[in-house]
Scaffold this motif. Structure first.
Motif, PDB file in Angstrom:
ATOM      1  N   THR A 210       0.805  -1.221   0.000  1.00  0.00           N
ATOM      2  CA  THR A 210       0.000   0.000   0.000  1.00  0.00           C
ATOM      3  C   THR A 210       0.839   1.272   0.000  1.00  0.00           C
ATOM      4  O   THR A 210       0.302   2.366  -0.227  1.00  0.00           O
ATOM      5  N   LYS A 211       2.141   1.153   0.252  1.00  0.00           N
ATOM      6  CA  LYS A 211       3.000   2.344   0.335  1.00  0.00           C
ATOM      7  C   LYS A 211       3.684   2.683  -0.988  1.00  0.00           C
ATOM      8  O   LYS A 211       4.301   3.740  -1.107  1.00  0.00           O
ATOM      9  N   ASN A 213       2.749   3.784  -4.262  1.00  0.00           N
ATOM     10  CA  ASN A 213       1.589   4.278  -4.986  1.00  0.00           C
ATOM     11  C   ASN A 213       1.923   5.603  -5.667  1.00  0.00           C
ATOM     12  O   ASN A 213       2.976   6.200  -5.426  1.00  0.00           O
ATOM     13  N   SER A 285      -4.169  -7.804   1.890  1.00  0.00           N
ATOM     14  CA  SER A 285      -3.704  -6.433   1.693  1.00  0.00           C
ATOM     15  C   SER A 285      -4.114  -5.902   0.331  1.00  0.00           C
ATOM     16  O   SER A 285      -4.543  -4.749   0.197  1.00  0.00           O
ATOM     17  N   LEU A 286      -4.010  -6.740  -0.696  1.00  0.00           N
ATOM     18  CA  LEU A 286      -4.338  -6.314  -2.053  1.00  0.00           C
ATOM     19  C   LEU A 286      -5.841  -6.344  -2.311  1.00  0.00           C
ATOM     20  O   LEU A 286      -6.404  -5.414  -2.896  1.00  0.00           O
ATOM     21  N   THR A 288      -8.441  -6.117  -0.331  1.00  0.00           N
ATOM     22  CA  THR A 288      -9.274  -5.150   0.387  1.00  0.00           C
ATOM     23  C   THR A 288      -9.114  -3.723  -0.130  1.00  0.00           C
ATOM     24  O   THR A 288      -9.785  -2.812   0.356  1.00  0.00           O
ATOM     25  N   GLN A 289      -8.265  -3.522  -1.119  1.00  0.00           N
ATOM     26  CA  GLN A 289      -8.208  -2.216  -1.767  1.00  0.00           C
ATOM     27  C   GLN A 289      -9.416  -2.014  -2.682  1.00  0.00           C
ATOM     28  O   GLN A 289      -9.761  -0.889  -3.034  1.00  0.00           O
ATOM     29  N   ASN A 290     -10.043  -3.117  -3.097  1.00  0.00           N
ATOM     30  CA  ASN A 290     -11.192  -3.030  -3.999  1.00  0.00           C
ATOM     31  C   ASN A 290     -12.423  -3.779  -3.500  1.00  0.00           C
ATOM     32  O   ASN A 290     -13.511  -3.592  -4.048  1.00  0.00           O
ATOM     33  N   SER A 292     -14.610  -5.496   0.066  1.00  0.00           N
ATOM     34  CA  SER A 292     -14.781  -5.419   1.517  1.00  0.00           C
ATOM     35  C   SER A 292     -14.012  -6.567   2.166  1.00  0.00           C
ATOM     36  O   SER A 292     -13.793  -7.609   1.536  1.00  0.00           O
ATOM     37  N   SER A 322     -17.430  -3.724  -4.448  1.00  0.00           N
ATOM     38  CA  SER A 322     -16.315  -2.806  -4.150  1.00  0.00           C
ATOM     39  C   SER A 322     -16.122  -2.706  -2.651  1.00  0.00           C
ATOM     40  O   SER A 322     -16.930  -3.170  -1.852  1.00  0.00           O
ATOM     41  N   ALA A 323     -15.032  -2.078  -2.281  1.00  0.00           N
ATOM     42  CA  ALA A 323     -14.702  -1.916  -0.855  1.00  0.00           C
ATOM     43  C   ALA A 323     -15.728  -1.043  -0.135  1.00  0.00           C
ATOM     44  O   ALA A 323     -15.890  -1.106   1.069  1.00  0.00           O
ATOM     45  N   SER A 324     -16.421  -0.196  -0.880  1.00  0.00           N
ATOM     46  CA  SER A 324     -17.396   0.675  -0.264  1.00  0.00           C
ATOM     47  C   SER A 324     -18.729  -0.010  -0.050  1.00  0.00           C
ATOM     48  O   SER A 324     -19.579   0.485   0.669  1.00  0.00           O
TER      49      SER A 324
END
Length: 324
Positions: A210-211, A213, A285-286, A288-290, A292, A322-324
Motif C-alpha cells: 500500500t505504500k 503508490n 492487503s491487495l 481489500t483495496q477493492n 470489503s 467494491s470496498a465501499s
C-alpha cells in the motif's frame, strides 16, 4: 478440472518461455505475454476438451499471434514501463481467442514453438509450476534481492537513519543495471526502479504494497534517498543468474563505516518460500483495496477449498462489488 487446466497452462507457458529465451540471439528481455499466450491456450484447450490435433493448432495460433514486448529497450532508453505490463493480459486474451479459433478449424504455424529444444526435464518428469516464485514485494523480481538486502542491513543496524547514510551501492546482474531511474514518473516505472524502491525501503523500513503508490512518486524523503543509490554491474552476480536471483547491497555512512549484505535466493523462491501466513496477508492487503474484508474472506475460503468447489461460477460471482 480448473486445477488441471491451471497446471497445464503453467507447464506449457513456462516451457515455451524457456524455449523462447534459448532462441534469442542476444540476452534481451521479451515480455511474458509472449509465452503467456501459449499457456493460456493450453489451459483453455484443457477446459474445452479439445482433441490433440486442435490443441496443437491452438498453441500454433497463439504462438503465431502472441504479443512481443521488447522490455529491455523501453527501460534502457526511457526508464519507462508501459501500462501494458509487458502484455501479460493481452497474451491471455490471445491464447483464449486462439483456442476458440482452433476449435472452429483455424490453423497456425506449428513450428513456432519447438518444445524439443527445451532443456527442462521431460514432460511429466517434473512439474515446473512447483518451481515458480512468488513476490513479497510489489516490484520487478530483479529488485527483490536488493530490497531484501537493504532491509536486512537496516534491521541489523537500526542506527542507520537517512541522514547518516552517504551512499548505497547496489551490485546486480547486467539486466538489473537498466532499472536505474531514480525519479520515476509512473507507478509502473516505480516498480522497476531500483533507486526509488531502495528509497522506499530506507525511508519506511519496509516496502509495503500500500505504500508504493502514485501519491508517493514525488515524496522528497524517498527521492533524496534514491539519489544516493549507485548501481553497478557485477560479474559475480551474473554467475548466479538465472538459477538464482542475486544482488549485493553496500551501505556507506558519513563516518566511513561500510555494511554489506548479499542475497542470492530472495524470499518467495521455491528454496526460500513465503509462509502460508505471508501469502494470506498479501492477498488480504491487495484484495481489500477493492473489496470489503468480508468479501475478501469469502473468496479466500473458496480458493483454499478449491478442489471441493462444485461450480467455478460460485467463485467468480464473489469477484463483483467494491470496498465501499
Amino acid at each position: 478440472e480448473l486445477i488441471e487446466a491451471i497446471v497445464c497452462g503453467y507447464e506449457v507457458g513456462i516451457r515455451a518461455g524457456h524455449v523462447i529465451r534459448l532462441q534469442q540471439a542476444k540476452p534481451i528481455s521479451i515480455g511474458s505475454g509472449r509465452w503467456g499466450a501459449l499457456g493460456a491456450a493450453a489451459a483453455a484447450s484443457r477446459l474445452m476438451g479439445l482433441d490433440p490435433a486442435k490443441i496443437e493448432q491452438a498453441l500454433a495460433v497463439s504462438g503465431t499471434l502472441a504479443p512481443v514486448a521488447p522490455v529491455t529497450d523501453d527501460i534502457k532508453v526511457n526508464g519507462i514501463v508501459p501500462m501494458t505490463k509487458f502484455c501479460s493480459g493481452w497474451g491471455s486474451l490471445v491464447g483464449i481467442q486462439a483456442t476458440l479459433l482452433a476449435e472452429k478449424g483455424f490453423t497456425g504455424i506449428t513450428s513456432v514453438i519447438d518444445f524439443s529444444l527445451s532443456k527442462l526435464p521431460e514432460w511429466r518428469r517434473s512439474f515446473e509450476i512447483k518451481q515458480t516464485y512468488f513476490k513479497p514485494f510489489v516490484s520487478c523480481r530483479y529488485v527483490h534481492p536488493v530490497i531484501e538486502a537493504t532491509l536486512g542491513i537496516l534491521k541489523e543496524h537500526p542506527e542507520l537513519t537517512g541522514e547518516k547514510i552517504r551512499k548505497i551501492t547496489v551490485n546486480v546482474i547486467e539486466s538489473g543495471t537498466h532499472l536505474n531511474h531514480p525519479r520515476p514518473e509512473t507507478l509502473e516505472s516505480a516498480q522497476y526502479s531500483i533507486p526509488y524502491l531502495v528509497g522506499i525501503a530506507a525511508t519506511d523500513g519496509e516496502v509495503a504494497f500500500t505504500k508504493v503508490n502514485e501519491g508517493r512518486l514525488h515524496d522528497p524523503k524517498v527521492l533524496q534517498m534514491a539519489e544516493k543509490v549507485e548501481i553497478r554491474h557485477s560479474e559475480k552476480m551474473d554467475a548466479y543468474f538465472p538459477k538464482e536471483a542475486p544482488a549485493e547491497v553496500e551501505i556507506e555512512t558519513n563516518s566511513g563505516d561500510l555494511f554489506r549484505k548479499l542475497v542470492i535466493r530472495p524470499k518467495g523462491d521455491p528454496q526460500n518460500p513465503m509462509s502460508e501466513k505471508e501469502f494470506l496477508n498479501k492477498f488480504r492487503s491487495l484484495a481489500t483495496q477493492n473489496l470489503s474484508p468480508e468479501k475478501a474472506e469469502q473468496i479466500l475460503g473458496a480458493v483454499m477449498d478449491l478442489e471441493h468447489l462444485k461450480r467455478i461460477s460460485d467463485l467468480t460471482a464473489l469477484f463483483g462489488g467494491s470496498a465501499s
